[in-house]
Design a protein around this motif. Structure first.
Motif, PDB file in Angstrom:
ATOM      1  N   ASN A  42       0.837  -1.213   0.000  1.00 29.08           N
ATOM      2  CA  ASN A  42       0.000   0.000   0.000  1.00 29.08           C
ATOM      3  C   ASN A  42       0.866   1.255   0.000  1.00 29.08           C
ATOM      4  O   ASN A  42       0.610   2.198  -0.750  1.00 29.08           O
ATOM      5  N   LYS A  43       1.870   1.265   0.864  1.00 27.21           N
ATOM      6  CA  LYS A  43       2.741   2.430   1.011  1.00 27.21           C
ATOM      7  C   LYS A  43       3.499   2.725  -0.281  1.00 27.21           C
ATOM      8  O   LYS A  43       3.581   3.875  -0.712  1.00 27.21           O
ATOM      9  N   MET A  44       4.039   1.674  -0.917  1.00 33.29           N
ATOM     10  CA  MET A  44       4.792   1.865  -2.154  1.00 33.29           C
ATOM     11  C   MET A  44       3.870   2.311  -3.287  1.00 33.29           C
ATOM     12  O   MET A  44       4.223   3.193  -4.066  1.00 33.29           O
ATOM     13  N   LEU A  45       2.676   1.729  -3.369  1.00 36.05           N
ATOM     14  CA  LEU A  45       1.731   2.140  -4.407  1.00 36.05           C
ATOM     15  C   LEU A  45       1.369   3.606  -4.232  1.00 36.05           C
ATOM     16  O   LEU A  45       1.352   4.366  -5.206  1.00 36.05           O
ATOM     17  N   SER A  46       1.114   4.010  -3.015  1.00 35.27           N
ATOM     18  CA  SER A  46       0.780   5.411  -2.746  1.00 35.27           C
ATOM     19  C   SER A  46       1.916   6.331  -3.186  1.00 35.27           C
ATOM     20  O   SER A  46       1.682   7.354  -3.836  1.00 35.27           O
ATOM     21  N   LYS A  47       3.140   5.964  -2.858  1.00 35.03           N
ATOM     22  CA  LYS A  47       4.322   6.759  -3.229  1.00 35.03           C
ATOM     23  C   LYS A  47       4.462   6.853  -4.746  1.00 35.03           C
ATOM     24  O   LYS A  47       4.672   7.935  -5.299  1.00 35.03           O
ATOM     25  N   GLU A  48       4.337   5.728  -5.429  1.00 38.71           N
ATOM     26  CA  GLU A  48       4.495   5.698  -6.885  1.00 38.71           C
ATOM     27  C   GLU A  48       3.386   6.504  -7.574  1.00 38.71           C
ATOM     28  O   GLU A  48       3.644   7.223  -8.537  1.00 38.71           O
ATOM     29  N   LEU A  49       2.158   6.385  -7.086  1.00 33.63           N
ATOM     30  CA  LEU A  49       1.054   7.150  -7.665  1.00 33.63           C
ATOM     31  C   LEU A  49       1.285   8.649  -7.509  1.00 33.63           C
ATOM     32  O   LEU A  49       1.016   9.417  -8.436  1.00 33.63           O
ATOM     33  N   LYS A  50       1.792   9.058  -6.354  1.00 28.18           N
ATOM     34  CA  LYS A  50       2.096  10.479  -6.138  1.00 28.18           C
ATOM     35  C   LYS A  50       3.149  10.959  -7.131  1.00 28.18           C
ATOM     36  O   LYS A  50       3.030  12.052  -7.696  1.00 28.18           O
ATOM     37  N   GLU A  51       4.193  10.154  -7.357  1.00 23.64           N
ATOM     38  CA  GLU A  51       5.239  10.533  -8.307  1.00 23.64           C
ATOM     39  C   GLU A  51       4.697  10.625  -9.733  1.00 23.64           C
ATOM     40  O   GLU A  51       5.040  11.547 -10.475  1.00 23.64           O
ATOM     41  N   LEU A  52       3.838   9.678 -10.104  1.00 27.53           N
ATOM     42  CA  LEU A  52       3.243   9.712 -11.439  1.00 27.53           C
ATOM     43  C   LEU A  52       2.335  10.929 -11.605  1.00 27.53           C
ATOM     44  O   LEU A  52       2.273  11.533 -12.674  1.00 27.53           O
ATOM     45  N   GLU A  53       1.666  11.302 -10.529  1.00 30.43           N
ATOM     46  CA  GLU A  53       0.811  12.496 -10.562  1.00 30.43           C
ATOM     47  C   GLU A  53       1.668  13.768 -10.670  1.00 30.43           C
ATOM     48  O   GLU A  53       1.332  14.675 -11.442  1.00 30.43           O
ATOM     49  N   ILE A  54       2.756  13.825  -9.932  1.00 27.69           N
ATOM     50  CA  ILE A  54       3.664  14.974  -9.999  1.00 27.69           C
ATOM     51  C   ILE A  54       4.200  15.140 -11.422  1.00 27.69           C
ATOM     52  O   ILE A  54       4.346  16.259 -11.917  1.00 27.69           O
ATOM     53  N   ASN A  55       4.472  14.023 -12.090  1.00 26.90           N
ATOM     54  CA  ASN A  55       4.992  14.063 -13.460  1.00 26.90           C
ATOM     55  C   ASN A  55       3.884  14.186 -14.509  1.00 26.90           C
ATOM     56  O   ASN A  55       4.137  14.033 -15.708  1.00 26.90           O
ATOM     57  N   ARG A  56       2.668  14.434 -14.036  1.00 31.15           N
ATOM     58  CA  ARG A  56       1.507  14.705 -14.889  1.00 31.15           C
ATOM     59  C   ARG A  56       1.130  13.562 -15.824  1.00 31.15           C
ATOM     60  O   ARG A  56       0.568  13.766 -16.889  1.00 31.15           O
ATOM     61  N   LEU A  57       1.432  12.330 -15.386  1.00 35.00           N
ATOM     62  CA  LEU A  57       1.076  11.162 -16.189  1.00 35.00           C
ATOM     63  C   LEU A  57      -0.286  10.601 -15.800  1.00 35.00           C
ATOM     64  O   LEU A  57      -0.959   9.991 -16.629  1.00 35.00           O
ATOM     65  N   ILE A  58      -0.674  10.793 -14.549  1.00 32.72           N
ATOM     66  CA  ILE A  58      -1.985  10.335 -14.093  1.00 32.72           C
ATOM     67  C   ILE A  58      -2.681  11.470 -13.349  1.00 32.72           C
ATOM     68  O   ILE A  58      -2.043  12.406 -12.869  1.00 32.72           O
ATOM     69  N   SER A  59      -3.999  11.351 -13.261  1.00 31.80           N
ATOM     70  CA  SER A  59      -4.772  12.287 -12.447  1.00 31.80           C
ATOM     71  C   SER A  59      -5.504  11.488 -11.373  1.00 31.80           C
ATOM     72  O   SER A  59      -5.834  10.322 -11.561  1.00 31.80           O
ATOM     73  N   ARG A  60      -5.730  12.139 -10.277  1.00 32.14           N
ATOM     74  CA  ARG A  60      -6.371  11.536  -9.106  1.00 32.14           C
ATOM     75  C   ARG A  60      -7.686  12.258  -8.877  1.00 32.14           C
ATOM     76  O   ARG A  60      -7.711  13.482  -8.770  1.00 32.14           O
ATOM     77  N   THR A  61      -8.771  11.486  -8.790  1.00 34.93           N
ATOM     78  CA  THR A  61     -10.090  12.065  -8.551  1.00 34.93           C
ATOM     79  C   THR A  61     -10.684  11.432  -7.307  1.00 34.93           C
ATOM     80  O   THR A  61     -10.756  10.202  -7.206  1.00 34.93           O
ATOM     81  N   VAL A  62     -11.093  12.270  -6.366  1.00 33.76           N
ATOM     82  CA  VAL A  62     -11.759  11.789  -5.158  1.00 33.76           C
ATOM     83  C   VAL A  62     -13.255  11.818  -5.426  1.00 33.76           C
ATOM     84  O   VAL A  62     -13.824  12.872  -5.722  1.00 33.76           O
ATOM     85  N   LEU A  63     -13.883  10.644  -5.345  1.00 32.60           N
ATOM     86  CA  LEU A  63     -15.318  10.529  -5.618  1.00 32.60           C
ATOM     87  C   LEU A  63     -16.096  10.725  -4.319  1.00 32.60           C
ATOM     88  O   LEU A  63     -15.659  10.303  -3.249  1.00 32.60           O
TER      89      LEU A  63
END
Length: 103
Positions: A42-63
């Motif tokens: 969980n911790k590593m996935l969270s970290k990697e997702l944040k990095e991908l978001e910082i690099n503008r490759l993914i977007s995060r939407t809170v439903l």
């Protein structure tokens, strides 16, 4: 320098697998990606997702659900990786055949 920049953004054990999961399904929840990427914590996935978001490759939407659900998808910029992911998949399939002698 361009290859170095690309590898800097995509390096590590998990990023390509995470991007592949999101790319294949279009939109993924955190738990879906966690299930797709075997062995990631969980911790590593969270970290990697944040990095991908910082690099503008993914977007995060809170439903607005109960409990709150977070959904990830490739940005327009991130979608430029689809061809690369597809090419890597094809190469990996062919490579496995070459190595195992199943050509």
């Amino acid at each position: 320098m361009a290859v170095h920049d690309a590898m800097d953004v995509l390096n590590g054990k998990w990023k390509i697998s995470i991007i592949s999961s999101i790319c294949f399904y279009s939109k993924r929840r955190f738990s879906d990606i966690l299930n797709d990427v075997s062995g990631i914590s969980n911790k590593m996935l969270s970290k990697e997702l944040k990095e991908l978001e910082i690099n503008r490759l993914i977007s995060r939407t809170v439903l607005n659900t109960k409990p709150i659900t977070v959904q990830y998808q490739l940005t327009e910029y991130g979608q430029t990786l689809k061809g690369i992911i597809s090419d890597l998949t094809d190469w990996g399939i062919n490579h496995r055949k070459v190595i195992t002698g199943n050509i």
